[in-house]
Design a protein around this motif. Structure first.
Motif, short mmCIF file in Angstrom:
data_model
loop_
_atom_site.label_atom_id
_atom_site.label_comp_id
_atom_site.label_asym_id
_atom_site.label_seq_id
_atom_site.Cartn_x
_atom_site.Cartn_y
_atom_site.Cartn_z
N SER A 164 -24.13 8.55 7.86
CA SER A 164 -23.36 9.56 7.16
C SER A 164 -23.68 10.96 7.68
CB SER A 164 -23.64 9.49 5.65
OG SER A 164 -22.87 10.42 4.96
N ALA A 165 -24.96 11.23 7.94
CA ALA A 165 -25.36 12.55 8.44
C ALA A 165 -24.73 12.85 9.80
CB ALA A 165 -26.88 12.64 8.52
N LEU A 166 -24.65 11.83 10.67
CA LEU A 166 -24.02 12.02 11.98
C LEU A 166 -22.52 12.31 11.83
CD1 LEU A 166 -25.91 9.20 13.90
CD2 LEU A 166 -25.99 11.64 14.46
N ILE A 167 -21.88 11.60 10.90
CA ILE A 167 -20.44 11.82 10.67
C ILE A 167 -20.20 13.23 10.13
CG2 ILE A 167 -18.44 11.08 9.31
CD1 ILE A 167 -19.79 8.21 9.41
N GLN A 168 -21.03 13.64 9.16
CA GLN A 168 -20.90 14.99 8.61
C GLN A 168 -21.20 16.05 9.68
OE1 GLN A 168 -19.70 15.52 5.57
NE2 GLN A 168 -19.63 13.32 5.18
N SER A 169 -22.16 15.75 10.57
CA SER A 169 -22.46 16.68 11.66
C SER A 169 -21.24 16.86 12.56
CB SER A 169 -23.65 16.17 12.49
OG SER A 169 -24.82 16.15 11.71
N GLY A 170 -20.50 15.77 12.76
CA GLY A 170 -19.26 15.85 13.54
C GLY A 170 -18.25 16.78 12.89
N GLU A 188 -21.32 7.98 17.26
CA GLU A 188 -22.66 7.42 17.06
C GLU A 188 -22.84 6.98 15.61
OE1 GLU A 188 -27.40 8.69 17.45
OE2 GLU A 188 -25.83 10.08 18.13
N GLY A 189 -22.34 7.78 14.69
CA GLY A 189 -22.41 7.41 13.27
C GLY A 189 -21.59 6.17 12.98
N LEU A 190 -20.43 6.03 13.63
CA LEU A 190 -19.56 4.87 13.43
C LEU A 190 -20.21 3.59 13.94
CD1 LEU A 190 -16.83 3.64 12.63
CD2 LEU A 190 -15.94 4.34 14.87
N VAL A 191 -20.88 3.68 15.07
CA VAL A 191 -21.57 2.49 15.62
C VAL A 191 -22.62 1.98 14.62
CG1 VAL A 191 -23.20 1.75 17.41
CG2 VAL A 191 -21.18 3.07 18.04
N ILE A 192 -23.40 2.89 14.05
CA ILE A 192 -24.43 2.50 13.08
C ILE A 192 -23.79 1.92 11.83
CG2 ILE A 192 -26.32 3.36 11.61
CD1 ILE A 192 -26.76 5.55 13.77
N ALA A 193 -22.71 2.56 11.34
CA ALA A 193 -22.04 2.10 10.13
C ALA A 193 -21.50 0.68 10.30
CB ALA A 193 -20.91 3.06 9.76
#
Length: 712
Positions: A164-170, A188-193
Motif C-alpha cells: 500500500s505504501a508503494l502504491i501511495q508513493s506512486g 512494485e506495489g502491485l507485484v507484492i499485492a
C-alpha cells in the motif's frame, strides 16, 4: 466458549468477511468480560466492535464503541490498546473527510506506540497519516511519512502495508509530476499485492496505474487498467454483499444467483420462439433508426457552431473554477503555514521573555541590566512582529469581525495622541490637533479598530519626522440623518515618500526602501494592516507626499452619531499587589505542560505571586491528577504527547463541570477558538503573556470576583 476463544473466533470471522458473525461473538465476549470485571479486555473488545461496525458502515455506532473503549483504556493505563483506538478513530475522521482531526488522532496513536516501544505498529499509523496528507494535497509531508512506512514495513515484513505504501508513493510522485518514478513504485506495489493476494491493494494499484498512464498520454494502457479495476471492483462488491447480508449464507446467495440465470435462459428461449415476429419488428426498428439518424445528423450540423461556442464557455468556466479552487487552497495553505510557524515561534519566545523578566527581577549586576533590557526589547519586538503577521492573515482570510460600541471620538483621538506624545518629544516633534467645530463627539462604531488605525498612522508619522510638526485633523465630509462620513488627516513635514514608492506603501513588508527600513526600523506591516481595517470599516485611504517635504495620510469612514454615554469606571489593572490580600495557603494550581523550560518559568511566575503548584507533562496524567486532588485552577497546554489538552479537558468535564481550566497555549488563530469553548475551557491565556494580565485573571478567579464560566 471461553472469553479468549470468542475473541479469536471473531477475528477469524472478521478476516474472512463474516462481519455479523464476528459481531455476535464479540458481543458475547463482552458479556463475559463484564461479568468477570475484566476492564482491559472490555476495552479491547469495544475497540474490535468499533472496527467491525465501521467496516459494515455503522459509523455512528462505531464511534460510540470507540469512545467507550478509549475511556476504559485511559482508566487502565492500557496505552498500547489506546493507540489502536486512536488510530481507528483517525481512520473514521479520515473517511468523513475531517483530515485535520484525523491527523491529531494519528499523531496521538504514534506517540503512544513510541512511548510503549511498539515500533512495529507505527507503520500502519504513518501510512494513514500519508493518506490524509495526500487528501489535503500536502504531498511533501505525505512523501516523508510514506518513506518511514516503507522502512518499517520492510523491517517487520509487513507485506500489505509495504504494498500500500508503494502504491501511495506512486500517487505522490505522479502529483509531483514524476510519472516514471510513479509507475515503478506502483508496479512494485502491485507485484507484492498479487503475490500475497491482497485484493484491495491490487484494485487500488489498477486504478492508480490507469491514472498515471492517462497523465502520460498512454490511453491504451490507461483503458486496460481501468477495465481491470472495474472487474475486480465488481468481484469485491459481490464478496462484500455476501458478508453484509445478515442471516443469508453464501450458499443461499449462490442459489439466488442460479435462479436469476435460469430466468434469463427462459426469457431467451421465449424470444427464439417468436423469431418471426422479432424479424419483422427488427426491420421496422432499423427503418425507424435510419430516419432518426438522418434527423440527428441534420440537427448536429445545425447546432455544431452553437455547441462549439458552449464548449468554449464551459471550458473557460472550468478554468475559472480550477483557478478559484487553487487560490482557495493557496490561501488555506498559507493560513496553516502561518499558524504553524507562529505557534512554533511563540513557544520558545515564552521562554525568552519569561527568563528575561525573571533575571531583571532578581537584582542583576549593573552592567548586566542594559543587556537584559535589550533582550527584553528584542523579545517584545518579535512578539509584535508575530502579532502583525497574524492580524494580516486574519484580515486576508475575512476573519476579523466588527465590534461596535458607543464611544467619544474626540477623547479617543486625544488619548492616542497623548499615548504617543513621549515618542514625539524624543524626536523633537510637536503634535497639533484640530477637531472641526460643531462636529458631534459621540458615535457608535468599532473604536478598537479606529484606535489601531490612528496609532499606526500617527506612529509612522512620528518615526519619520524629526524636529518637525505633525497635525491630526478630523472633520465631516457628508451627513445623512445620524450617519456621518468623516475624514481624518495625519500630516507631517518629515522625510516624505518618492512618487515611485507611493503606490506600494500599503503592501506588506513595504517601507519605501531598504535604507529606510534599516535606519528607522519596523516590519513594514503597519500600513497593510491599516488598509485592511479601513476596508472592514467600509472606508478608504489614500496619501499625498513629496520627498523631503512631508506626507499626509487621509482616511474616510462612516460613523453613526449616538447619544452621550456615561464614562466607564476605571478598573484597577495592576492586580499583583492585591495577591497579598488573599489567603493563598490552601490554593492549589495544576500546570499541565510538556516543555521542561516552560514548566520552570510558569512555576516561578506562580511562586513569585505566592502560589504553589503541581506540574504534570501530559494529558493522561492531568486527568488522573484532577480525579485524585482538588484544584482551584488548571493551566492546560494544548499540544502534548498522547492526548491533547483539548481532549484532556473534554474528559475532565465529564466528571467535573465547575473546575476553572485556562488554556495556557501558543495557539492564536481565531478560527480555532470555538474548539476551546466546545472542549470546556473557561478562558485562554496566549503565550507569551503580559504578566499583569495573567495575574489579573488569576486574582479574579481566586478572589471570587470573576469566577468565569465558558468564555464562548
Amino acid at each position: 466458549m471461553r472469553l479468549q476463544e470468542r475473541i479469536n473466533q471473531a477475528k477469524l470471522e472478521s478476516d474472512r468477511g463474516d462481519y455479523y458473525d464476528a459481531l455476535g461473538n464479540l458481543e458475547n465476549a463482552l458479556e463475559i468480560a463484564e461479568k468477570i470485571n475484566d476492564k482491559k479486555n472490555q476495552g479491547i473488545i469495544h475497540t474490535k466492535i468499533a472496527k467491525v461496525r465501521y467496516l459494515v458502515g455503522e459509523t455512528d455506532n462505531a464511534y460510540v464503541s470507540l469512545n467507550t473503549a478509549i475511556q476504559l483504556q485511559r482508566e487502565n493505563n492500557d496505552y498500547a490498546n489506546l493507540a489502536v483506538a486512536y488510530n481507528i478513530k483517525g481512520v473514521i475522521h479520515n473517511t468523513k473527510k475531517e483530515y485535520e482531526d484525523a491527523l491529531e488522532y494519528y499523531n496521538s496513536a504514534k506517540n503512544l506506540y513510541e512511548q510503549e516501544d511498539l515500533e512495529e505498529y507505527i507503520s500502519e499509523v504513518t501510512l494513514n497519516e500519508a493518506k490524509a496528507y495526500i487528501a489535503l494535497q500536502r504531498y511533501e509531508e505525505a512523501k516523508a511519512h510514506l518513506e518511514k512506512t516503507i522502512i518499517l514495513s520492510k523491517k517487520y515484513e509487513q507485506r500489505r502495508l509495504l504494498s500500500s505504501a508503494l502504491i501511495q508513493s506512486g500517487k505522490v510522485s505522479s502529483a509531483l509530476n514524476n510519472n516514471e518514478l510513479a509507475l515503478t513504485q506502483v508496479e512494485e506495489g502491485l507485484v507484492i499485492a498479487k503475490a500475497y493476494n491482497h485484493l484491495e491493494n491490487t484494485n487500488e494499484a489498477y486504478l492508480t496505474l490507469s491514472d498515471i498512464h492517462k497523465a502520460r498520454g498512454d490511453y491504451k494502457n490507461s483503458y486496460d487498467y481501468i477495465t481491470k479495476h472495474i472487474r475486480l471492483s465488481d468481484s469485491l462488491l459481490d464478496i462484500k454483499r455476501e458478508s453484509l447480508a445478515p442471516g443469508m449464507t453464501s450458499q443461499s446467495i449462490n442459489k439466488y444467483k442460479d435462479a436469476e440465470k435460469a430466468q434469463l435462459i427462459e426469457q431467451i428461449e421465449e424470444v427464439n420462439a417468436e423469431s418471426n415476429f422479432t424479424r419483422i419488428t427488427t426491420i421496422l426498428s432499423i427503418a425507424l433508426i435510419t430516419i432518426l439518424s438522418l434527423l440527428t445528423l441534420s440537427l448536429y450540423k445545425n447546432n455544431n457552431i452553437r455547441l462549439k461556442t458552449n464548449n468554449m464557455l464551459h471550458k473557460k468556466n472550468d478554468e475559472l473554477i480550477v483557478a478559484k479552487e487553487k487560490a482557495e487552497l493557496a490561501s488555506k495553505t498559507k493560513a496553516n503555514f502561518l499558524s504553524t510557524v507562529t505557534h512554533e515561534l511563540r513557544t520558545p519566545l515564552y521562554a525568552v521573555t519569561g527568563l528575561t523578566n525573571m533575571l531583571l527581577d532578581e537584582n542583576p549586576k549593573d552592567h548586566q541590566v542594559p543587556h537584559l533590557k535589550s533582550l527584553k526589547f528584542s523579545g517584545d519586538y518579535l512578539l509584535t512582529f508575530i502579532n502583525d503577521i497574524l492580524q494580516i492573515n486574519k484580515i486576508e482570510a475575512n476573519k476579523v469581525e466588527l465590534d461596535p460600541e458607543i464611544f467619544n471620538l474626540k477623547n479617543k483621538l486625544e488619548n492616542v495622541m497623548s499615548a504617543l506624545s513621549n515618542s514625539a518629544k524624543d524626536n523633537g516633534t510637536e503634535l497639533h490637533f484640530d477637531y472641526e467645530d460643531g462636529l458631534p463627539e459621540i458615535y457608535n462604531g468599532d473604536q478598537l479598530k479606529i484606535s489601531q488605525i490612528l496609532i499606526n498612522l500617527l506612529g509612522n508619522a512620528i518615526k519619520f519626522t524629526k524636529d518637525g510638526d505633525i497635525w491630526v485633523r478630523a472633520y465631516k465630509i457628508d451627513q445623512k440623518d445620524d450617519m456621518y462620513r468623516l475624514r481624518f488627516e495625519i500630516e507631517d513635514n518629515g522625510i516624505g515618500i518618492t512618487k515611485e514608492k507611493q503606490d506600494e506603501m500599503f503592501e506588506s513588508f513595504s517601507q519605501g526602501s531598504v535604507q529606510i527600513n534599516r535606519k528607522y526600523g519596523g516590519t513594514g506591516l503597519g500600513l497593510s494592516i491599516v488598509k485592511g481595517l479601513i476596508k472592514i470599516l467600509k472606508g478608504k485611504i489614500y496619501l499625498k507626499s513629496e520627498l523631503g517635504k512631508g506626507t499626509t495620510f487621509f482616511f474616510e469612514i462612516p460613523l453613526e452619531k449616538a447619544e452621550k454615554v456615561e464614562a466607564p469606571k476605571v478598573e484597577e489593572t495592576k492586580q499583583s499587589n492585591k495577591m497579598g490580600e488573599l489567603d493563598l495557603s490552601d490554593v492549589k494550581i495544576l500546570v499541565v505542560e510538556d516543555n521542561k523550560i516552560n514548566q520552570m518559568i510558569t512555576k516561578k511566575i506562580l511562586n513569585k505571586m505566592g502560589l504553589y503548584c503541581d506540574v504534570v507533562d501530559n494529558g493522561e496524567a492531568a486527568v488522573e491528577q484532577v480525579k485524585s486532588t482538588s484544584y482551584n485552577v488548571v493551566l492546560m497546554d494544548i499540544h502534548m504527547p498522547g492526548i491533547s489538552g483539548l481532549e484532556a479537558t473534554k474528559i475532565i468535564r465529564t466528571f467535573d463541570k465547575e473546575l476553572v481550566i485556562f488554556a495556557l497555549t501558543a495557539v492564536t488563530l481565531e478560527d480555532k477558538m470555538h474548539e476551546f469553548g466546545e472542549a470546556g475551557f473557561n478562558d485562554i491565556i496566549s503565550k507569551p503573556f503580559k504578566q499583569e494580565d495573567f495575574e489579573g485573571k488569576l486574582y479574579d478567579v481566586l478572589s471570587g470576583k470573576g469566577v468565569v464560566s465558558s468564555f464562548f
